[in-house]
Scaffold this active site. Structure first.
Site, mmCIF file in Angstrom:
data_model
loop_
_atom_site.group_PDB
_atom_site.id
_atom_site.type_symbol
_atom_site.label_atom_id
_atom_site.label_comp_id
_atom_site.label_asym_id
_atom_site.label_seq_id
_atom_site.Cartn_x
_atom_site.Cartn_y
_atom_site.Cartn_z
ATOM 1 N N CYS A 177 -2.247 9.823 -6.790
ATOM 2 C CA CYS A 177 -3.285 9.406 -5.741
ATOM 3 C C CYS A 177 -4.529 10.487 -6.154
ATOM 4 C CB CYS A 177 -3.082 9.351 -4.437
ATOM 5 S SG CYS A 177 -4.539 9.065 -3.462
ATOM 6 N N MET A 223 -10.326 6.179 -0.784
ATOM 7 C CA MET A 223 -9.792 5.574 0.277
ATOM 8 C C MET A 223 -9.332 6.509 1.325
ATOM 9 S SD MET A 223 -10.770 2.512 -0.105
ATOM 10 C CE MET A 223 -10.181 1.765 1.518
ATOM 11 N N LYS A 237 0.794 -1.281 0.027
ATOM 12 C CA LYS A 237 -0.047 0.050 -0.053
ATOM 13 C C LYS A 237 0.884 1.233 -0.091
ATOM 14 C CE LYS A 237 -3.652 2.826 0.528
ATOM 15 N NZ LYS A 237 -4.311 3.213 -0.710
#
Ligand code: RRO
Length: 308
Positions: free
Chosen positions: A127, A71, A45
């Protein structure tokens, strides 16, 4: 058939990886990836300097042809993942890192440079879900400046995770920047940022953060992923390898990624839904397609997609 592959002098027993974010938050999940049949290794991750809870729930939703997530970079913190990848494992690891700001990225890479870790690292420049933080790799000047600073001190193997691009000029511009640096690889694509889905019964968005906006993954993004793999393979120095990520649910999809020039292939949404058993199935399906076509090695067709 032999599915071994080498990236930046690291030997992977198979072409398959998890997409960062899926099955890689905890030691147990990363061990499961390492121990599963037909995996090449594990990508962690994306780690931030400190542990994070991430965005409020619900923050992941399964769609008919994929997924939407926001997330918000939940992770156990950089020391946890550095500790994991520094230990001996039966298969290689890739340490994914993501700063919330530029100074974080520099700090994380200084720490890796100073550590005993010698394996692969992947800097996540894409991201889409941190509130108030744009995807770095959509800012070409900032990406160039960041890579210039990083490679002024960083000497270990480093790749970057990219967002999808949708314009041929953008592929030209980003490839020209990436080609200036000794990158081991790119990983393309991260989720297609800031999609939206609505439940028509409740007339509400399906995830809580960011008023429902989130990154799209799964089958619906396969054409975008293939385009990004092919466009970058056509433009990048041969020394920069490509991990193809996006939309893989079957051996056919893997075959298409490889035809476009992917060196390795990673699986996110479908891995989340099916579990690590998916890698045996994808391997069997790919082997069947290759057998039918008389291919005995991936090199027989990798990057050899033909124009109409
Ligand atoms: O944690 C996330 O929200 C997330 C990240 Br860091 C990423 O790179 N891609 C994505 O779809 N979600």
């Amino acid at each position: 058939i032999d599915f071994k592959t080498t990236m930046a002098s690291v030997e992977f027993p198979s072409i398959f990886l998890n997409a960062s974010g899926v099955n890689c938050m905890t030691v147990a999940e990363m061990d499961e990836m390492i121990n599963a049949a037909c995996t090449g290794g594990v990508v962690t991750k994306s780690a931030t300097p400190q542990q994070r809870e991430g965005n409020p729930q619900p923050r992941y939703y399964q769609l008919e042809h994929g997924s939407i997530n926001s997330m918000g970079l939940p992770n156990a913190g950089f020391p946890y993942y550095l500790d994991y990848v520094t230990k001996e494992h039966a298969k290689p690891t890739i340490l994914s890192v993501a700063g919330l700001q530029m100074s974080d990225n520099i700090e994380l890479l200084h720490k890796i440079q100073a550590s005993e870790y010698t394996g692969l690292t992947e800097l996540n420049l894409s991201c889409p879900n941190v509130i108030g933080k744009p995807q770095v790799a959509y800012d070409f000047e900032e990406t160039d400046a960041l890579l210039a600073e990083i490679f002024s001190f960083y000497t270990k193997p480093l790749g970057v995770k990219l967002p999808p691009y949708f314009d041929l000029v953008h592929f030209d511009q980003m490839a020209a920047i990436l080609n200036k640096y000794p990158l081991t690889h790119i990983n393309t694509v991260n989720s297609v940022g800031n999609g939206l889905w609505i439940d028509i019964d409740t007339e509400k968005v399906v995830i809580k953060p960011k008023q429902g906006f989130g990154g799209l993954g799964g089958a619906m993004i396969l054409p975008t992923a293939l385009a990004n793999v092919r466009a970058f393979r056509q433009r990048l120095n041969p020394s920069i390898k490509i991990i193809g990520t996006g939309g893989v649910t079957s051996g056919k999809d893997v075959f298409m990624h490889l035809l476009c020039g992917a060196d390795m292939v990673s699986v996110g949404t479908a891995l989340l839904h099916e579990g690590v058993g998916i890698f045996q199935r994808l391997t069997d399906e790919l082997a069947a397609i290759m057998a039918e076509k008389g291919y005995t090695s991936i090199e027989d067709f990798r990057g050899k997609v033909q124009d109409f």
